[in-house]
Scaffold this active site. Structure first.
Site, PDB file in Angstrom:
ATOM      1  N   HIS A 111       5.524  -4.774  26.031  1.00  0.00           N
ATOM      2  CA  HIS A 111       6.400  -5.937  26.165  1.00  0.00           C
ATOM      3  C   HIS A 111       7.814  -5.488  26.527  1.00  0.00           C
ATOM      4  O   HIS A 111       8.364  -4.594  25.905  1.00  0.00           O
ATOM      5  CB  HIS A 111       6.436  -6.740  24.856  1.00  0.00           C
ATOM      6  CG  HIS A 111       5.267  -7.648  24.703  1.00  0.00           C
ATOM      7  ND1 HIS A 111       5.285  -8.785  23.939  1.00  0.00           N
ATOM      8  CD2 HIS A 111       4.023  -7.601  25.238  1.00  0.00           C
ATOM      9  CE1 HIS A 111       4.114  -9.395  24.013  1.00  0.00           C
ATOM     10  NE2 HIS A 111       3.329  -8.686  24.774  1.00  0.00           N
TER      11      HIS A 111
ATOM     12  N   TYR B  80      10.930 -16.011  19.041  1.00  0.00           N
ATOM     13  CA  TYR B  80      11.605 -16.148  17.748  1.00  0.00           C
ATOM     14  C   TYR B  80      12.406 -17.451  17.802  1.00  0.00           C
ATOM     15  O   TYR B  80      13.314 -17.578  18.630  1.00  0.00           O
ATOM     16  CB  TYR B  80      12.564 -14.981  17.521  1.00  0.00           C
ATOM     17  CG  TYR B  80      11.892 -13.658  17.209  1.00  0.00           C
ATOM     18  CD1 TYR B  80      11.352 -12.869  18.228  1.00  0.00           C
ATOM     19  CD2 TYR B  80      11.801 -13.176  15.902  1.00  0.00           C
ATOM     20  CE1 TYR B  80      10.756 -11.647  17.945  1.00  0.00           C
ATOM     21  CE2 TYR B  80      11.209 -11.947  15.611  1.00  0.00           C
ATOM     22  CZ  TYR B  80      10.677 -11.196  16.638  1.00  0.00           C
ATOM     23  OH  TYR B  80      10.074  -9.987  16.348  1.00  0.00           O
TER      24      TYR B  80
ATOM     25  N   PRO C  87      10.289  -8.785   7.623  1.00  0.00           N
ATOM     26  CA  PRO C  87       9.588  -8.462   8.877  1.00  0.00           C
ATOM     27  C   PRO C  87      10.237  -9.016  10.152  1.00  0.00           C
ATOM     28  O   PRO C  87       9.768  -8.708  11.248  1.00  0.00           O
ATOM     29  CB  PRO C  87       8.194  -9.075   8.672  1.00  0.00           C
ATOM     30  CG  PRO C  87       8.348 -10.080   7.602  1.00  0.00           C
ATOM     31  CD  PRO C  87       9.489  -9.644   6.742  1.00  0.00           C
TER      32      PRO C  87
ATOM     33  N   LYS D  85      10.484  -3.820  11.943  1.00  0.00           N
ATOM     34  CA  LYS D  85      10.894  -2.420  11.739  1.00  0.00           C
ATOM     35  C   LYS D  85      10.040  -1.633  10.749  1.00  0.00           C
ATOM     36  O   LYS D  85      10.037  -0.398  10.775  1.00  0.00           O
ATOM     37  CB  LYS D  85      12.337  -2.368  11.211  1.00  0.00           C
ATOM     38  CG  LYS D  85      13.400  -2.732  12.205  1.00  0.00           C
ATOM     39  CD  LYS D  85      13.583  -1.698  13.275  1.00  0.00           C
ATOM     40  CE  LYS D  85      13.441  -2.380  14.593  1.00  0.00           C
ATOM     41  NZ  LYS D  85      13.076  -1.634  15.713  1.00  0.00           N
TER      42      LYS D  85
ATOM     43  N   TYR E 285      16.028  -3.433  18.416  1.00  0.00           N
ATOM     44  CA  TYR E 285      14.632  -3.894  18.412  1.00  0.00           C
ATOM     45  C   TYR E 285      13.695  -2.810  18.940  1.00  0.00           C
ATOM     46  O   TYR E 285      12.645  -2.550  18.339  1.00  0.00           O
ATOM     47  CB  TYR E 285      14.496  -5.176  19.249  1.00  0.00           C
ATOM     48  CG  TYR E 285      13.215  -5.938  18.974  1.00  0.00           C
ATOM     49  CD1 TYR E 285      13.188  -6.995  18.056  1.00  0.00           C
ATOM     50  CD2 TYR E 285      12.021  -5.607  19.612  1.00  0.00           C
ATOM     51  CE1 TYR E 285      12.017  -7.680  17.792  1.00  0.00           C
ATOM     52  CE2 TYR E 285      10.846  -6.287  19.345  1.00  0.00           C
ATOM     53  CZ  TYR E 285      10.850  -7.328  18.441  1.00  0.00           C
ATOM     54  OH  TYR E 285       9.680  -8.000  18.170  1.00  0.00           O
TER      55      TYR E 285
HETATM   56  P1  RFL Z   1       1.444   0.656   3.144  1.00  0.00           P
HETATM   57  O1  RFL Z   1       0.898   0.164   4.437  1.00  0.00           O
HETATM   58  O2  RFL Z   1       1.763  -0.335   2.105  1.00  0.00           O
HETATM   59  O3  RFL Z   1       0.371   1.694   2.602  1.00  0.00           O
HETATM   60  C1  RFL Z   1       0.437   2.196   1.276  1.00  0.00           C
HETATM   61  C2  RFL Z   1      -0.946   2.649   0.886  1.00  0.00           C
HETATM   62  O4  RFL Z   1      -0.906   3.235  -0.399  1.00  0.00           O
HETATM   63  C3  RFL Z   1      -2.016   2.786  -1.149  1.00  0.00           C
HETATM   64  N1  RFL Z   1      -1.678   2.948  -2.582  1.00  0.00           N
HETATM   65  C4  RFL Z   1      -2.219   3.879  -3.393  1.00  0.00           C
HETATM   66  N2  RFL Z   1      -3.127   4.842  -3.161  1.00  0.00           N
HETATM   67  C5  RFL Z   1      -3.489   5.635  -4.200  1.00  0.00           C
HETATM   68  N3  RFL Z   1      -2.981   5.494  -5.458  1.00  0.00           N
HETATM   69  C6  RFL Z   1      -2.052   4.545  -5.729  1.00  0.00           C
HETATM   70  N4  RFL Z   1      -1.571   4.434  -6.970  1.00  0.00           N
HETATM   71  C7  RFL Z   1      -1.644   3.692  -4.675  1.00  0.00           C
HETATM   72  N5  RFL Z   1      -0.751   2.645  -4.573  1.00  0.00           N
HETATM   73  C8  RFL Z   1      -0.810   2.213  -3.311  1.00  0.00           C
HETATM   74  C9  RFL Z   1      -2.199   1.355  -0.693  1.00  0.00           C
HETATM   75  O5  RFL Z   1      -3.508   0.866  -0.948  1.00  0.00           O
HETATM   76  C10 RFL Z   1      -1.903   1.469   0.784  1.00  0.00           C
HETATM   77  O6  RFL Z   1      -3.055   1.733   1.550  1.00  0.00           O
HETATM   78  O7  RFL Z   1       2.735   1.538   3.381  1.00  0.00           O
HETATM   79  P2  RFL Z   1       3.151   2.499   4.605  1.00  0.00           P
HETATM   80  O8  RFL Z   1       2.035   3.426   4.983  1.00  0.00           O
HETATM   81  O9  RFL Z   1       4.459   3.071   4.247  1.00  0.00           O
HETATM   82  O10 RFL Z   1       3.295   1.496   5.849  1.00  0.00           O
HETATM   83  C11 RFL Z   1       4.311   0.532   5.871  1.00  0.00           C
HETATM   84  C12 RFL Z   1       3.859  -0.682   6.681  1.00  0.00           C
HETATM   85  O11 RFL Z   1       2.604  -1.111   6.227  1.00  0.00           O
HETATM   86  C13 RFL Z   1       4.868  -1.835   6.606  1.00  0.00           C
HETATM   87  O12 RFL Z   1       6.190  -1.351   6.664  1.00  0.00           O
HETATM   88  C14 RFL Z   1       4.689  -2.852   7.748  1.00  0.00           C
HETATM   89  O13 RFL Z   1       3.468  -3.501   7.654  1.00  0.00           O
HETATM   90  C15 RFL Z   1       5.829  -3.887   7.726  1.00  0.00           C
HETATM   91  N6  RFL Z   1       5.663  -4.940   8.744  1.00  0.00           N
HETATM   92  C16 RFL Z   1       6.001  -4.734  10.069  1.00  0.00           C
HETATM   93  N7  RFL Z   1       6.480  -3.547  10.464  1.00  0.00           N
HETATM   94  C17 RFL Z   1       6.737  -3.321  11.783  1.00  0.00           C
HETATM   95  O14 RFL Z   1       7.193  -2.231  12.132  1.00  0.00           O
HETATM   96  N8  RFL Z   1       6.533  -4.268  12.759  1.00  0.00           N
HETATM   97  C18 RFL Z   1       6.051  -5.480  12.445  1.00  0.00           C
HETATM   98  O15 RFL Z   1       5.831  -6.287  13.355  1.00  0.00           O
HETATM   99  C19 RFL Z   1       5.793  -5.765  11.055  1.00  0.00           C
HETATM  100  N9  RFL Z   1       5.290  -6.946  10.695  1.00  0.00           N
HETATM  101  C20 RFL Z   1       5.100  -6.155   8.382  1.00  0.00           C
HETATM  102  C21 RFL Z   1       4.926  -7.144   9.399  1.00  0.00           C
HETATM  103  C22 RFL Z   1       4.716  -6.420   7.086  1.00  0.00           C
HETATM  104  C23 RFL Z   1       4.160  -7.631   6.784  1.00  0.00           C
HETATM  105  N10 RFL Z   1       3.815  -7.824   5.442  1.00  0.00           N
HETATM  106  C24 RFL Z   1       2.537  -8.210   5.012  1.00  0.00           C
HETATM  107  C25 RFL Z   1       4.748  -7.426   4.415  1.00  0.00           C
HETATM  108  C26 RFL Z   1       4.357  -8.361   9.111  1.00  0.00           C
HETATM  109  C27 RFL Z   1       3.972  -8.598   7.817  1.00  0.00           C
HETATM  110  C28 RFL Z   1       3.368  -9.935   7.580  1.00  0.00           C
HETATM  111  C1  PHB Z   2       3.469  -9.501  14.265  1.00  0.00           C
HETATM  112  O1  PHB Z   2       2.952  -9.536  15.413  1.00  0.00           O
HETATM  113  O2  PHB Z   2       2.775  -9.498  13.244  1.00  0.00           O
HETATM  114  C2  PHB Z   2       4.942  -9.469  14.135  1.00  0.00           C
HETATM  115  C3  PHB Z   2       5.730  -9.371  15.267  1.00  0.00           C
HETATM  116  C4  PHB Z   2       7.110  -9.354  15.157  1.00  0.00           C
HETATM  117  C5  PHB Z   2       7.695  -9.435  13.906  1.00  0.00           C
HETATM  118  C6  PHB Z   2       6.915  -9.518  12.764  1.00  0.00           C
HETATM  119  C7  PHB Z   2       5.526  -9.545  12.878  1.00  0.00           C
HETATM  120  O3  PHB Z   2       9.044  -9.448  13.811  1.00  0.00           O
END
Ligand code: RFL
Ligand code: PHB
Length: 417
Positions: free
Chosen positions: A72, A201, A295, A299, A387
């Site tokens: 994108h 957005y 989110p 990032k 971004y």
């Molecule tokens: P995670 O993905 O939370 O993984 C942590 C892992 O640790 C495990 N765990 C354990 N394992 C063993 N023993 C324990 N005691 C444990 N406790 C926990 C868990 O089961 C899990 O598998 O962290 P990590 O790897 O640092 O990754 C971070 C990302 O997942 C997170 O920052 C992103 O998802 C945030 N985020 C977004 N980030 C982006 O860069 N671009 C996006 O578009 C974006 N959209 C989002 C998002 C997060 C969202 N949510 C649900 C908060 C959209 C959403 C909706």
């Molecule tokens: C997504 O596709 O899940 C998404 C994209 C952009 C954001 C957050 C989530 O800022």
């Protein structure tokens, strides 16, 4: 069992770190509390920065990303009944982002690790981490009903916001800076074609909306909702009607999204949080274990990847030369990028959402800021550069990571060079 680097958590940060270490010839063990299917289906991020994509490709996890990911070159902002596109390449020296779901990144990394990497244990729940201030830390975990101990040279907490690793740092040695927001997101996956070819957005009097995608046939959509919202209060028609209302443009009030079956629906709270330092003794924190962003700036996953790229380089340096200089500088090097992303995520969030307590004055400030982005290439470039993300090198010295206090001086020296 003993390993060089014990990794707690098999999310994106733990899995990518294991891969980068494997490629550097350093052994590791990943302990993940959930089962494989759960980890592979957890719906989360969708946007990958250039640096994240480069790292995945270098780690051998780029084949499906290159075939199925969607590059994108911009986003659309909708506000005050109008639309404005922010073009990334022209404002960032040619950088762009990729839409490729976190679920797919995780699947690709798990497949690689199981094919030829070190142990990756699912259903391994870490209970505690001991001795991080000694040279032989130990991870205590439960696997297949038995208490186990993994001794390591180093421990990396990649266990997310609710993990246990952070608590192994004595309370007096860590500080957490936090902010919560007076709204949440209702996120859905729908079997419906994306609203538009890029992400939209939308600022609206009814609250924020975001239209993203997973493929040409699947949409990922978000609505701002009050904290404590029960997804059951949002039947399908209500969700689509609200998306129509918030994403509508002034000149096309009859405009409607193409609807389709909603296959997943959940409410997520918004939070900003940073724990400092990101290292204590032989324990390192990476990804959501150390910091959370709302989110809106996309990032979180990219910050998690950046942390482990810096950390893997530091472990490689130690393995090759015995020097712990990069490991010692890990926290300072990462925190600089983390705080930049915290600021950007906070600014995007508070500019686009409607605070329930917000006044007409506050709304006009938001619109003035959005108008500024739409009319000034400087303001648009600031958004675009944040971004698409900063190149890893821009915030990390290749030879010796600067301490936070020295960082500005280093930047000045580099500018003079
Ligand atoms: P995670 O993905 O939370 O993984 C942590 C892992 O640790 C495990 N765990 C354990 N394992 C063993 N023993 C324990 N005691 C444990 N406790 C926990 C868990 O089961 C899990 O598998 O962290 P990590 O790897 O640092 O990754 C971070 C990302 O997942 C997170 O920052 C992103 O998802 C945030 N985020 C977004 N980030 C982006 O860069 N671009 C996006 O578009 C974006 N959209 C989002 C998002 C997060 C969202 N949510 C649900 C908060 C959209 C959403 C909706
Ligand atoms: C997504 O596709 O899940 C998404 C994209 C952009 C954001 C957050 C989530 O800022």
């Amino acid at each position: 069992m003993h390993t060089t680097v014990g990794i707690i958590g098999g999310g994106p940060s733990g899995l990518l770190l294991a891969r980068l270490l494997h490629d550097a010839g350093i052994d590791s063990v990943v302990l993940e509390s959930r089962d494989r299917a759960y980890v592979e289906q957890r719906q989360r991020a969708g946007i990958l920065e250039q640096a994240t994509v480069d790292a995945l490709r270098a780690a051998g996890a780029g084949a499906r990303l290159d075939a199925e990911g969607m590059a994108h070159d911009g986003i659309e902002l909708r506000f005050d009944g109008r639309a404005h596109r922010v073009d990334f390449p022209s404002l960032t020296d040619g950088r762009r982002v990729w839409v490729y779901a976190q679920t797919e990144v995780v699947k690709d990394l798990i497949a690689l690790q199981l094919a030829d990497g070190g142990p990756l244990l699912f259903g391994a729940q870490v209970r505690s981490v001991e001795g991080v201030d000694t040279d032989r830390p130990a991870i205590h975990y439960t696997h297949e009903g038995r208490e186990q101990i993994l001794t390591c040279d180093y421990v990396v907490g990649c266990d997310g916001f609710h993990g246990v690793a952070r608590t192994a740092v004595p309370e007096r040695e860590r500080t957490t800076y936090e902010r919560t927001y007076p709204y949440s997101w209702l996120g859905i996956l729908a079997e419906a074609p994306p609203v538009y070819e890029e992400l939209v957005y939308a600022h609206s009097e009814r609250g924020f909306a975001l239209a993203s995608m997973r493929s040409p046939a699947v949409s990922r959509l978000y609505l701002q909702v009050p904290n404590g919202t029960d997804p059951a209060d949002w039947p399908e028609d209500r969700i689509w009607d609200e998306l129509d209302a918030r994403l509508a443009l002034g000149d096309t009030p009859e405009w409607r999204l193409r609807r389709g079956p909603i296959t997943q629906k959940s409410v997520l709270p918004m939070r900003s949080s940073v724990t400092e330092p990101m290292r204590y003794g032989r324990l390192f924190l990476a990804g959501d274990a150390a910091h959370i962003v709302p989110p809106t700036g996309a990032k979180g996953l990219n910050l998690a990847a950046a942390d482990v790229i810096v950390l893997a380089r530091a472990f490689a340096r130690r393995a090759a030369t015995g020097s712990t200089e990069l490991l010692d500088g890990y926290s300072a090097a990462c925190l600089r990028r983390v705080w930049r992303a915290e600021h950007f995520s906070y600014a995007m969030t508070t500019t686009l959402h409607r605070d329930p307590a917000q006044s007409g004055f506050d709304t006009r400030l938001q619109l003035a800021q959005l108008d500024r982005i739409a009319s000034s290439p400087h303001a648009a470039a600031e958004l675009a550069q944040n971004y698409v993300g900063l190149p890893i090198e821009e915030v990390t010295e290749a030879d010796g990571v600067p301490e936070a206090a020295e960082a500005d001086e280093v930047a000045v020296r580099r500018a003079e060079a």
